[in-house]
Design an enzyme around this catalytic site. Structure first.
Site, PDB file in Angstrom:
ATOM      1  N   GLY A 126     -18.038  82.193  31.453  1.00 52.49           N
ATOM      2  CA  GLY A 126     -18.447  81.067  31.187  1.00 52.49           C
ATOM      3  C   GLY A 126     -17.514  80.652  29.767  1.00 52.49           C
ATOM      4  O   GLY A 126     -17.582  79.332  30.222  1.00 52.49           O
ATOM      5  N   ARG A 127     -16.908  81.198  28.931  1.00 59.91           N
ATOM      6  CA  ARG A 127     -16.980  80.593  28.176  1.00 59.91           C
ATOM      7  C   ARG A 127     -15.717  81.246  27.769  1.00 59.91           C
ATOM      8  O   ARG A 127     -14.663  81.311  25.915  1.00 59.91           O
ATOM      9  CB  ARG A 127     -17.489  80.495  27.150  1.00 59.91           C
ATOM     10  CG  ARG A 127     -18.350  81.368  26.908  1.00 59.91           C
ATOM     11  CD  ARG A 127     -18.960  81.378  25.428  1.00 59.91           C
ATOM     12  NE  ARG A 127     -19.850  82.282  24.762  1.00 59.91           N
ATOM     13  CZ  ARG A 127     -20.396  82.771  23.446  1.00 59.91           C
ATOM     14  NH1 ARG A 127     -20.142  82.380  22.829  1.00 59.91           N
ATOM     15  NH2 ARG A 127     -20.895  83.993  23.563  1.00 59.91           N
ATOM     16  N   LYS A 158     -12.282  84.483  24.074  1.00 56.52           N
ATOM     17  CA  LYS A 158     -13.620  83.628  23.538  1.00 56.52           C
ATOM     18  C   LYS A 158     -13.977  82.919  22.989  1.00 56.52           C
ATOM     19  O   LYS A 158     -13.919  82.488  21.986  1.00 56.52           O
ATOM     20  CB  LYS A 158     -14.279  85.204  23.265  1.00 56.52           C
ATOM     21  CG  LYS A 158     -15.914  85.578  23.516  1.00 56.52           C
ATOM     22  CD  LYS A 158     -16.855  86.104  23.754  1.00 56.52           C
ATOM     23  CE  LYS A 158     -17.447  87.110  22.758  1.00 56.52           C
ATOM     24  NZ  LYS A 158     -18.869  87.524  23.136  1.00 56.52           N
ATOM     25  N   GLY A 167     -19.302  76.277  26.607  1.00 54.84           N
ATOM     26  CA  GLY A 167     -18.123  76.962  26.662  1.00 54.84           C
ATOM     27  C   GLY A 167     -17.559  77.669  25.282  1.00 54.84           C
ATOM     28  O   GLY A 167     -16.281  77.877  25.470  1.00 54.84           O
ATOM     29  N   ARG A 183     -10.030  88.821  21.608  1.00 54.92           N
ATOM     30  CA  ARG A 183     -10.252  90.348  21.246  1.00 54.92           C
ATOM     31  C   ARG A 183      -8.897  91.350  22.469  1.00 54.92           C
ATOM     32  O   ARG A 183      -8.298  90.800  23.553  1.00 54.92           O
ATOM     33  CB  ARG A 183     -10.707  90.912  21.673  1.00 54.92           C
ATOM     34  CG  ARG A 183     -11.905  90.544  23.241  1.00 54.92           C
ATOM     35  CD  ARG A 183     -13.411  91.189  23.339  1.00 54.92           C
ATOM     36  NE  ARG A 183     -14.236  90.397  24.895  1.00 54.92           N
ATOM     37  CZ  ARG A 183     -15.209  91.082  24.917  1.00 54.92           C
ATOM     38  NH1 ARG A 183     -16.034  90.486  24.012  1.00 54.92           N
ATOM     39  NH2 ARG A 183     -15.627  90.220  26.250  1.00 54.92           N
ATOM     40  N   ARG A 194     -15.997  95.650  34.214  1.00 53.59           N
ATOM     41  CA  ARG A 194     -17.544  95.898  33.688  1.00 53.59           C
ATOM     42  C   ARG A 194     -17.905  96.564  34.981  1.00 53.59           C
ATOM     43  O   ARG A 194     -17.759  96.653  35.747  1.00 53.59           O
ATOM     44  CB  ARG A 194     -17.779  94.671  32.884  1.00 53.59           C
ATOM     45  CG  ARG A 194     -17.347  93.748  32.222  1.00 53.59           C
ATOM     46  CD  ARG A 194     -17.868  92.365  32.545  1.00 53.59           C
ATOM     47  NE  ARG A 194     -16.839  91.674  31.360  1.00 53.59           N
ATOM     48  CZ  ARG A 194     -17.174  91.411  30.705  1.00 53.59           C
ATOM     49  NH1 ARG A 194     -18.039  91.339  29.610  1.00 53.59           N
ATOM     50  NH2 ARG A 194     -16.299  90.396  29.514  1.00 53.59           N
ATOM     51  N   ASP A 208     -23.193  93.933  32.443  1.00 56.37           N
ATOM     52  CA  ASP A 208     -21.592  93.162  32.654  1.00 56.37           C
ATOM     53  C   ASP A 208     -21.188  93.524  30.908  1.00 56.37           C
ATOM     54  O   ASP A 208     -20.832  92.818  30.705  1.00 56.37           O
ATOM     55  CB  ASP A 208     -22.383  92.085  32.719  1.00 56.37           C
ATOM     56  CG  ASP A 208     -23.447  91.347  32.144  1.00 56.37           C
ATOM     57  OD1 ASP A 208     -24.419  91.872  32.193  1.00 56.37           O
ATOM     58  OD2 ASP A 208     -22.735  90.224  31.192  1.00 56.37           O
ATOM     59  N   ASN A 209     -21.851  93.987  30.124  1.00 61.04           N
ATOM     60  CA  ASN A 209     -21.555  94.590  29.136  1.00 61.04           C
ATOM     61  C   ASN A 209     -21.739  95.858  28.877  1.00 61.04           C
ATOM     62  O   ASN A 209     -21.054  96.144  27.197  1.00 61.04           O
ATOM     63  CB  ASN A 209     -22.568  93.783  27.711  1.00 61.04           C
ATOM     64  CG  ASN A 209     -22.493  92.268  27.726  1.00 61.04           C
ATOM     65  OD1 ASN A 209     -21.347  91.935  28.101  1.00 61.04           O
ATOM     66  ND2 ASN A 209     -23.716  91.786  27.086  1.00 61.04           N
ATOM     67  N   ASP A 253     -18.923  93.343  23.845  1.00 62.57           N
ATOM     68  CA  ASP A 253     -20.026  92.375  23.346  1.00 62.57           C
ATOM     69  C   ASP A 253     -21.001  92.375  22.143  1.00 62.57           C
ATOM     70  O   ASP A 253     -21.795  92.872  22.359  1.00 62.57           O
ATOM     71  CB  ASP A 253     -20.475  91.678  24.890  1.00 62.57           C
ATOM     72  CG  ASP A 253     -19.243  90.658  25.517  1.00 62.57           C
ATOM     73  OD1 ASP A 253     -18.180  90.391  25.438  1.00 62.57           O
ATOM     74  OD2 ASP A 253     -19.760  90.297  26.730  1.00 62.57           O
TER      75      ASP A 253
HETATM   76  P1  AMP Z   1     -23.041  87.406  26.725  1.00 60.72           P
HETATM   77  O1  AMP Z   1     -24.452  87.400  26.068  1.00 60.72           O
HETATM   78  O2  AMP Z   1     -21.954  86.723  25.621  1.00 60.72           O
HETATM   79  O3  AMP Z   1     -22.536  88.575  27.217  1.00 60.72           O
HETATM   80  O4  AMP Z   1     -22.626  86.494  28.062  1.00 60.72           O
HETATM   81  C1  AMP Z   1     -24.059  86.540  29.232  1.00 60.72           C
HETATM   82  C2  AMP Z   1     -22.970  85.281  30.047  1.00 60.72           C
HETATM   83  O5  AMP Z   1     -23.253  83.638  29.580  1.00 60.72           O
HETATM   84  C3  AMP Z   1     -21.504  85.630  30.271  1.00 60.72           C
HETATM   85  O6  AMP Z   1     -21.311  84.970  31.857  1.00 60.72           O
HETATM   86  C4  AMP Z   1     -20.692  84.456  29.116  1.00 60.72           C
HETATM   87  O7  AMP Z   1     -19.697  83.739  29.944  1.00 60.72           O
HETATM   88  C5  AMP Z   1     -22.319  83.362  29.122  1.00 60.72           C
HETATM   89  N1  AMP Z   1     -22.307  82.583  28.120  1.00 60.72           N
HETATM   90  C6  AMP Z   1     -22.381  83.109  27.085  1.00 60.72           C
HETATM   91  N2  AMP Z   1     -22.670  81.419  26.002  1.00 60.72           N
HETATM   92  C7  AMP Z   1     -22.251  80.976  26.566  1.00 60.72           C
HETATM   93  C8  AMP Z   1     -21.842  79.594  26.351  1.00 60.72           C
HETATM   94  N3  AMP Z   1     -22.030  78.504  25.352  1.00 60.72           N
HETATM   95  N4  AMP Z   1     -21.014  78.759  27.395  1.00 60.72           N
HETATM   96  C9  AMP Z   1     -21.144  79.665  28.202  1.00 60.72           C
HETATM   97  N5  AMP Z   1     -21.418  80.037  29.051  1.00 60.72           N
HETATM   98  C10 AMP Z   1     -21.320  81.134  28.394  1.00 60.72           C
HETATM   99 MG    MG Z   2     -21.078  89.783  27.529  1.00 56.01          MG
END
Ligand code: AMP
Ligand code: MG
Length: 451
Positions: free
Chosen positions: A81-82, A101, A115, A165, A172, A233-234, A243
């Site tokens: 998502g970002r 990222k 994002g 990275r 995943r 997903d991690n 992550d």
């Molecule tokens: P993470 O906790 O980094 O593993 O992210 C979990 C999910 O939330 C993933 O699908 C990320 O892409 C999404 N995500 C986290 N932070 C953001 C953000 N600031 N904008 C958009 N998507 C996000």
């Molecule tokens: Mg993640």
């Protein structure tokens, strides 16, 4: 540079084309020259405007789709998502993902998300992932952090940043949930096998993922690392740690340690990590069942039997890791694991004290392990102090030093970060100013994720 788009080419339904957003004032804050050279990348070019534009996703790339069990609940629609896969580079016949990222919104962004990420959280991932690599833990690596010149609102206003990275891949466990639901299970499995487990059949593939993840999480346990958000997903197929959000290293051994502000139930606390890995692997097995056998019952039976063997496999690996690190028998390694439950030492210091004890300087270890006969049985196995020295580090990224370095970086002073990065990437060398735990302890210390 010859950039591949192998994942997107083979699995077009598991990606969405995307572009990094334009950044007002991109500045390269840290570049991993050694890694860049290993990957055959031209560091002068990476530093140029065209290179920065590439790293920020300006030349385009692909957001990757995945689902995930987040804190136990299934979320079918997640994905980058970002973030975005810039593409892959080839080294000695192996592909390595370049993934950025904090590059802006993608087709998988949730409503209301921005994002982006903070410079400080990107630097945190850079530092901890490079430390983990130096400590010998399978992990994604960090190539660069770029400050974008944007302010982001996260409680207080902070500078935004992008992390680039490098990983063997970004496939995943959650990618398999997504593929299973969207009719691409076999394609993804064939691709993952070709890339990570060449020649394996589907059952061997699953066992291979289990073995690699057990080795990875067992090394977390040996070092006191708490990932903090072990959602499916991690959890990678390659076995790499991925992550680094709310992760932290524990000081003063305690299985129920939790630092993450979002983990109020302690689901991802230190001592739960092996069980959660088993749970995540069970979710992977469920997604893979149709591939295990044409007969569904036989497929389920295989999944069940393999998962039933997880706990014993993990315990065996953990004992054997500890025995290797402390150069002792697996019986004494078990006794060690029991002894730290009682004496709750800082495990990095405890391992150093055992190296000293093996050298005849037993006082620090006696103090740590008073009231148990562990030390006597340990010394009776005649551990080689040089072997222990070579296996157990002096320096881990301790939270107090990490926080201080990140606060300084946010204010524009990179020196504390640079010094700490040097220490944690040379963890076997003495760095007295980074070797001691926080004298005030870490009670109340909280880490934040998704920032
Ligand atoms: P993470 O906790 O980094 O593993 O992210 C979990 C999910 O939330 C993933 O699908 C990320 O892409 C999404 N995500 C986290 N932070 C953001 C953000 N600031 N904008 C958009 N998507 C996000
Ligand atoms: Mg993640």
């Amino acid at each position: 540079m010859h950039l591949h788009h192998d994942y997107a080419k083979h699995l077009p339904d598991l990606v969405s084309a995307t572009h990094g957003e334009e950044q007002p004032d991109p500045q390269l804050v840290v570049l991993n020259e050694e890694l860049a050279v290993q990957l055959g990348l031209d560091t002068d070019w990476l530093r140029s405007a065209a290179g920065l534009n590439f790293l920020l996703g300006g030349d385009g790339g692909h957001a990757m789709a995945y689902s995930g069990f987040q804190f136990g609940s299934f979320n079918p629609q997640m994905g980058d998502g970002r973030a975005m896969l810039l593409g892959e580079v080839e080294m000695d016949g192996t592909l390595w993902d370049l993934h950025a990222k904090g590059t802006g919104l993608t087709p998988y962004s949730r409503l209301g998300a921005d994002g982006r990420g903070t410079l400080s959280s990107m630097l945190r991932e850079y530092l901890v992932s490079e430390a983990m690599h130096a400590l010998g833990v399978p992990t994604t690596r960090s190539l660069a952090v770029i400050s974008t010149g944007r302010p982001t609102q996260r409680g207080h206003v902070q500078p935004a940043g992008v992390l680039v990275r490098v990983a063997a891949s970004h496939i995943r466990v959650g990618t398999f949930h997504y593929a299973a639901q969207s009719g691409h299970l076999q394609d993804l499995a064939d691709y993952a096998i070709a890339r990570h487990y060449p020649g394996a059949d589907y059952r061997e593939f699953f066992q291979g993922v289990m073995d690699r993840q057990i080795a990875t999480v067992s090394s977390w346990m040996r070092l006191g690392f708490i990932h903090g958000v072990m959602n499916t997903d991690n959890t990678t197929i390659s076995g790499e740690t991925i992550d680094y959000g709310p992760c932290a290293f524990m000081e003063a051994y305690s299985p129920d340690t939790v630092f993450s502000s979002i983990d109020q139930q302690g689901r991802y606390g230190f001592g739960n990590q092996p069980a959660i890995l088993g749970w995540n692997l069970a979710r992977l097995a469920e997604s893979l069942v149709p591939l295990f056998d044409t007969d569904i019952n036989a497929g389920v039976n295989f999944a069940q039997e393999t998962i039933n063997g997880f706990q014993e496999k993990f315990a065996t690996q953990r004992r054997s890791d500890m025995a290797t690190a402390l150069d002792t028998s697996t019986e004494v390694a078990s006794a060690y694991l029991a002894a730290i439950q009682l004496s709750r030492p800082d495990i990095t210091l405890a391992h150093r004290a055992l190296a000293d004890a093996a050298r005849g300087h037993t006082l620090p270890a006696q103090e740590l392990f008073t009231g148990t006969d562990f030390l006597d049985s340990y010394l009776a196995t005649h551990p080689s102090p040089d072997a222990v020295d070579a296996a157990v580090p002096r320096v881990i990224p301790r939270n107090m030093a990490v926080e201080a370095a990140l606060r300084a970086a946010e204010a524009g002073d990179m020196q504390p970060f640079t010094d700490l990065l040097h220490a944690v990437t040379h963890p076997w060398h003495p760095h007295p100013s980074y070797e001691q735990p926080d004298p005030n302890g870490l009670a109340g210390f909280l880490t934040y994720c998704g920032t």
